[in-house]
Design a protein around this motif. Sequence first.
Motif, PDB file in Angstrom:
ATOM      1  N   GLY B  27      -3.564  -7.746  24.764  1.00  0.00           N
ATOM      2  CA  GLY B  27      -4.883  -8.065  25.287  1.00  0.00           C
ATOM      3  C   GLY B  27      -5.112  -7.338  26.594  1.00  0.00           C
ATOM      4  O   GLY B  27      -4.486  -6.309  26.868  1.00  0.00           O
ATOM      5  N   SER B  28      -6.004  -7.902  27.419  1.00  0.00           N
ATOM      6  CA  SER B  28      -6.273  -7.298  28.715  1.00  0.00           C
ATOM      7  C   SER B  28      -5.131  -7.633  29.669  1.00  0.00           C
ATOM      8  O   SER B  28      -4.290  -8.481  29.390  1.00  0.00           O
ATOM      9  N   LYS B  29      -5.144  -6.988  30.806  1.00  0.00           N
ATOM     10  CA  LYS B  29      -4.092  -7.184  31.786  1.00  0.00           C
ATOM     11  C   LYS B  29      -4.187  -8.586  32.388  1.00  0.00           C
ATOM     12  O   LYS B  29      -5.273  -9.048  32.720  1.00  0.00           O
ATOM     13  N   SER B  30      -3.052  -9.221  32.528  1.00  0.00           N
ATOM     14  CA  SER B  30      -3.033 -10.564  33.108  1.00  0.00           C
ATOM     15  C   SER B  30      -3.381 -10.527  34.585  1.00  0.00           C
ATOM     16  O   SER B  30      -2.989  -9.604  35.302  1.00  0.00           O
ATOM     17  N   LYS B  61      -9.040 -17.371  19.446  1.00  0.00           N
ATOM     18  CA  LYS B  61      -8.285 -17.908  20.575  1.00  0.00           C
ATOM     19  C   LYS B  61      -9.208 -18.830  21.356  1.00  0.00           C
ATOM     20  O   LYS B  61     -10.319 -18.436  21.696  1.00  0.00           O
ATOM     21  N   TYR B  62      -8.737 -20.023  21.586  1.00  0.00           N
ATOM     22  CA  TYR B  62      -9.577 -21.000  22.265  1.00  0.00           C
ATOM     23  C   TYR B  62      -8.876 -21.513  23.518  1.00  0.00           C
ATOM     24  O   TYR B  62      -7.654 -21.649  23.528  1.00  0.00           O
ATOM     25  N   SER B  63      -9.678 -21.846  24.528  1.00  0.00           N
ATOM     26  CA  SER B  63      -9.069 -22.457  25.697  1.00  0.00           C
ATOM     27  C   SER B  63     -10.104 -23.266  26.458  1.00  0.00           C
ATOM     28  O   SER B  63     -11.303 -23.211  26.169  1.00  0.00           O
ATOM     29  N   GLY B  64      -9.576 -24.040  27.407  1.00  0.00           N
ATOM     30  CA  GLY B  64     -10.439 -24.862  28.251  1.00  0.00           C
ATOM     31  C   GLY B  64     -10.560 -24.213  29.625  1.00  0.00           C
ATOM     32  O   GLY B  64     -11.029 -23.093  29.756  1.00  0.00           O
ATOM     33  N   ILE B  65     -10.101 -24.927  30.641  1.00  0.00           N
ATOM     34  CA  ILE B  65     -10.158 -24.385  32.003  1.00  0.00           C
ATOM     35  C   ILE B  65      -8.804 -24.575  32.680  1.00  0.00           C
ATOM     36  O   ILE B  65      -8.155 -25.603  32.506  1.00  0.00           O
ATOM     37  N   GLY B  66      -8.419 -23.598  33.455  1.00  0.00           N
ATOM     38  CA  GLY B  66      -7.147 -23.642  34.170  1.00  0.00           C
ATOM     39  C   GLY B  66      -6.456 -22.295  34.036  1.00  0.00           C
ATOM     40  O   GLY B  66      -6.958 -21.401  33.350  1.00  0.00           O
ATOM     41  N   CYS B  67      -5.288 -22.165  34.695  1.00  0.00           N
ATOM     42  CA  CYS B  67      -4.547 -20.894  34.598  1.00  0.00           C
ATOM     43  C   CYS B  67      -4.222 -20.569  33.150  1.00  0.00           C
ATOM     44  O   CYS B  67      -4.431 -19.458  32.672  1.00  0.00           O
ATOM     45  N   SER B  68      -3.701 -21.574  32.432  1.00  0.00           N
ATOM     46  CA  SER B  68      -3.320 -21.359  31.033  1.00  0.00           C
ATOM     47  C   SER B  68      -4.522 -20.879  30.220  1.00  0.00           C
ATOM     48  O   SER B  68      -4.389 -20.029  29.340  1.00  0.00           O
ATOM     49  N   SER B  69      -5.669 -21.439  30.540  1.00  0.00           N
ATOM     50  CA  SER B  69      -6.855 -21.155  29.740  1.00  0.00           C
ATOM     51  C   SER B  69      -7.414 -19.755  29.948  1.00  0.00           C
ATOM     52  O   SER B  69      -8.275 -19.301  29.215  1.00  0.00           O
ATOM     53  N   LYS B  70      -6.885 -19.057  30.951  1.00  0.00           N
ATOM     54  CA  LYS B  70      -7.273 -17.657  31.131  1.00  0.00           C
ATOM     55  C   LYS B  70      -6.534 -16.750  30.146  1.00  0.00           C
ATOM     56  O   LYS B  70      -6.965 -15.632  29.881  1.00  0.00           O
ATOM     57  N   THR B  71      -5.398 -17.223  29.638  1.00  0.00           N
ATOM     58  CA  THR B  71      -4.500 -16.318  28.915  1.00  0.00           C
ATOM     59  C   THR B  71      -5.024 -15.782  27.583  1.00  0.00           C
ATOM     60  O   THR B  71      -4.561 -14.721  27.164  1.00  0.00           O
ATOM     61  N   PRO B  72      -5.948 -16.459  26.882  1.00  0.00           N
ATOM     62  CA  PRO B  72      -6.418 -15.828  25.641  1.00  0.00           C
ATOM     63  C   PRO B  72      -6.992 -14.429  25.838  1.00  0.00           C
ATOM     64  O   PRO B  72      -7.068 -13.650  24.884  1.00  0.00           O
ATOM     65  N   GLN B  78      -8.031  -7.842  19.291  1.00  0.00           N
ATOM     66  CA  GLN B  78      -8.742  -7.663  18.019  1.00  0.00           C
ATOM     67  C   GLN B  78      -9.396  -8.958  17.542  1.00  0.00           C
ATOM     68  O   GLN B  78     -10.235  -8.953  16.649  1.00  0.00           O
ATOM     69  N   GLY B  79      -8.939 -10.067  18.129  1.00  0.00           N
ATOM     70  CA  GLY B  79      -9.483 -11.361  17.699  1.00  0.00           C
ATOM     71  C   GLY B  79     -10.556 -11.843  18.666  1.00  0.00           C
ATOM     72  O   GLY B  79     -10.661 -11.378  19.798  1.00  0.00           O
ATOM     73  N   TRP B  80     -11.333 -12.809  18.190  1.00  0.00           N
ATOM     74  CA  TRP B  80     -12.401 -13.382  19.016  1.00  0.00           C
ATOM     75  C   TRP B  80     -11.825 -14.514  19.880  1.00  0.00           C
ATOM     76  O   TRP B  80     -10.870 -15.187  19.458  1.00  0.00           O
TER      77      TRP B  80
END
Lengths: 607, 350
Positions: B27-30, B61-72, B78-80
Amino acid sequence: MTAALAAPSPVGGAKTRINDFSIQVATVNGSGSQTANTVLLRAIFQMGVFVSGKNLFPSNIAGLPTWFTIRASAKGYVARKASNEMLILMNPETAKEDIAKADPGALVIYDEPLQLDKLRSDLAYTPVPFQKLVTASCPEPKLHKLVKNMIYVGVAARLLGIDMEEVKKAIAKQLKGKAKAIELNQTACVAGYDWAMENLEDQDHIKVVRDNKTQGLIIIDGNEACALGALFAGVTVVGWYPITPASSLVETFIEYAEEYRKDPKTGKSTVAIVQMEDELASAGVVLSAGWAGARSMTSTAGPGVSLMSEFIGLGYYVEAPGVFFNVARTGPSTGLPTRTQQSDVELCAKCSHGDTLHVNLYPGNMEECFQFAYDAFDLAERFQTPIFVVTDLDLGMQNWSSKPFAYPSKPYDRGKVLNQQQLAEVKDWGRYKDVDGDGIPYRTLPGTPGGKGAYLTRGSGHNAYAQYSEKPEDYLEVMDRLKRKYETAKSHVPGPVFRNQGSDKGVLAFGSSDPAVIEAQDILAEGGLKTDYLRLRALPFTAEVDAFVKEKKVVYVVEQNRDGQMANLFRETYPEHATKFKSVLHYDGHAIDAKSVVDQITAFEQK
Amino acid sequence: MTTTTSATPAPSAPTNKLGFTKQDYVGSKSTLCAGCGHDSITAQIINAAFESSLEGYRVTKYSGIGCSSKTPAYFINQGWGFNSVHGRMPSIATGASLANRTLINIGVSGDGDSMSIGMGQFVHAVRRNIPMIYIIEDNGVYGLTKGQFSATADKGSHLKSGAVNDFPSIDPCTLAIELGCGFVARSFSGNPKQLNAILKAAFAYQGTVVLDVISPCVTFNNHDASTRSYKHVKDHDFPLHDLGFIQYSEVEEVDIPAGETEIVTFPDGSKVSIKAIHEGYEPTDRFGAMKAIHESMAKGEFLTGLLYINPTQPPLPEVLNLVDEPLATLGEDLLKPSPAELDKIMQALM
């Protein structure tokens, strides 16, 4: 039997009101009175007479007072009428108060042991020995409570001159195929009718006379009409949470889906319906299903919209489609959950934090509940945004007669979605790029093969390519485009409906206020005050609304809330005309009536 | 399924069954802190997706809010992806997974996002067995708001500032087992081999996978008095078993070595091999697993590995008896009743 007191002629010798009266029935909820009242309403309808019903029920399952008002109107007025010509009093708890509030001259049918006839001398009393009649007509004691109400239907049918065959048909219709229940209820009803024939003199106060006004009409409530609209619109994902008065919208949809939304080849379902853990989760399901390409919806009321508002802001900003039905009730807070109001106008117009503007549809009758529910899915996908369909308890849960719905033959508008082939041809796709200048970007759906079109949807700041950005220019580009998109919606939402009498004085209303305003407009005209009436059907305001506001000297904004919320939206949108808007309000939880509108407009005019 | 994307491998880079290189899954750079445990998890998601030959376009890829949620944003471009609102990732995954049942759903959340604000949605998503891998990147602390306690922090543990946590912790794994989850695992961001095996098995599983990954926060919760620091977790990590994952293949029949290795077979024919390290732990025994986890937690240990597995439970789209094709792309012909049907409905209302 003490039926000595026969129903007398109208007090004061007034003229007989033919097909023009209101009946109020006071009962205890959970006693089966809803069935009896619907039968009475349906029987009058089958006599060819315009009729409407308002169920004023408590937030309770059994044991609290409930009132049902049936209005017959030869002229077709279907708003609630504040005065009643007949009272049927079955509830000992409220009988004395009901008598105290009765309009002079009213015909009062009551349960004999209540002994109400000494309370006032200006009413016409008809005591009925309900217990004796029910004991004689129904062999099963445990059913007495339920069947008792059918007896007053029989008595009323006799006094009003309703054909008993129509009553029997109405019972069969109401109890759809339950043979034993139909027989039991018909027997009780006939017992009431026969008793009245034998023991009461006829009355000429109010009468039902056969007419042909309801030929070919249907009886339906707005929640069912909306459910049918969603069914025909091809909704494929429903996330919902029970709340009065919105639950029956999805529940009715579930019943129809059982029959009409199975793949004929496999028997598998073409719609996913999930009762979620709360309204927040319902909103999440709606928006993400829309994001993934489904047609999605939920149905809720004010408190639910409040809970959904964080998500609705997300939906607006990330541009995810979804249809949100708000069947409004009396707020704030729990408020009067079984009473009606139009007090979520501002909430739905701008739901969520930050700058948000939403497309709202305001159906004003059953055909529009059906049509706008259908259209809402097209609008959601065309504009890639949450769409509110705002009704209320009065539209949603009360019985209305209507023309049968026209088939919505317009093909679905699935909006600007790029498929694999189209994506392959596009050189520089950006999820939030305004390619066509209408503020509506092109989207892609997850699962589209081809290696192009994937993006990350985020509620945080983003640029035209859906990349994370905190740059002021990127933020402004998105927010200003969203405003343009909202402007574009003006030419896609339903325009207003006019009822003009050639006046420079305007009346403006929306939704369930329509019948009361029509009636009020006629009453005012009879009294010499002509008005032009605009019925608003959507946000944003269209060009026709602009013109109306500009040309009228005064605009009476009729709405069912305390703060004049719609008038506020108008003052904000048309600041140069702000002083033109006068609020005509009705917000006690009962549906608005014509008299309230007439009185308030008259008072303004006399100032 | 076929893919229409032609992978373009670097000359010498190894490719998977679909012809993709590992580079096709990045994916993109962390933008997380250097050394963050979450980045190690991201790396294993990329490895496992590559090794499992996932079709990238089917991944969501799904996420909420927080550091972890940035990781998708940091894996499988290639995925949404859908980075939603705080604590509401499960409902986002629910709606999308119903709209299109052919998607492969990965949810990334944190201990704050899932065990506090999002507890309600976590519980109900697990209960409904929605098809998704639910990863909790668990550091016991709110990183993005600079270091407040989360609900998975151990009672008595210390913040950098010296503040002490007075409340008992919530354990996502025992909770998930209690809720009927059929695939519950715990791992440690410092144990890539184990995490990789669990993720590959998770990709083959049909319902909700709850995967709690202890992932130390190097900035706010890596000090000596923390029970979520690298050193503490490393010292208290007790892997239960050596896990192997054998993806189902129509052509190759894989021999599983006999002996102490237990085999769990998924409905699609894939197999997980479990070779015990921790004596007497039986991952198909729900109540035994609960007991063992509770006992180890009382001792301050982290049991890691496949804590509980039961691959027979139907996922939500099956429970709802949905058509096989995505609801999202069903045509008007299948969705809109006919004029005759409307007429029938109207007649019944007359």
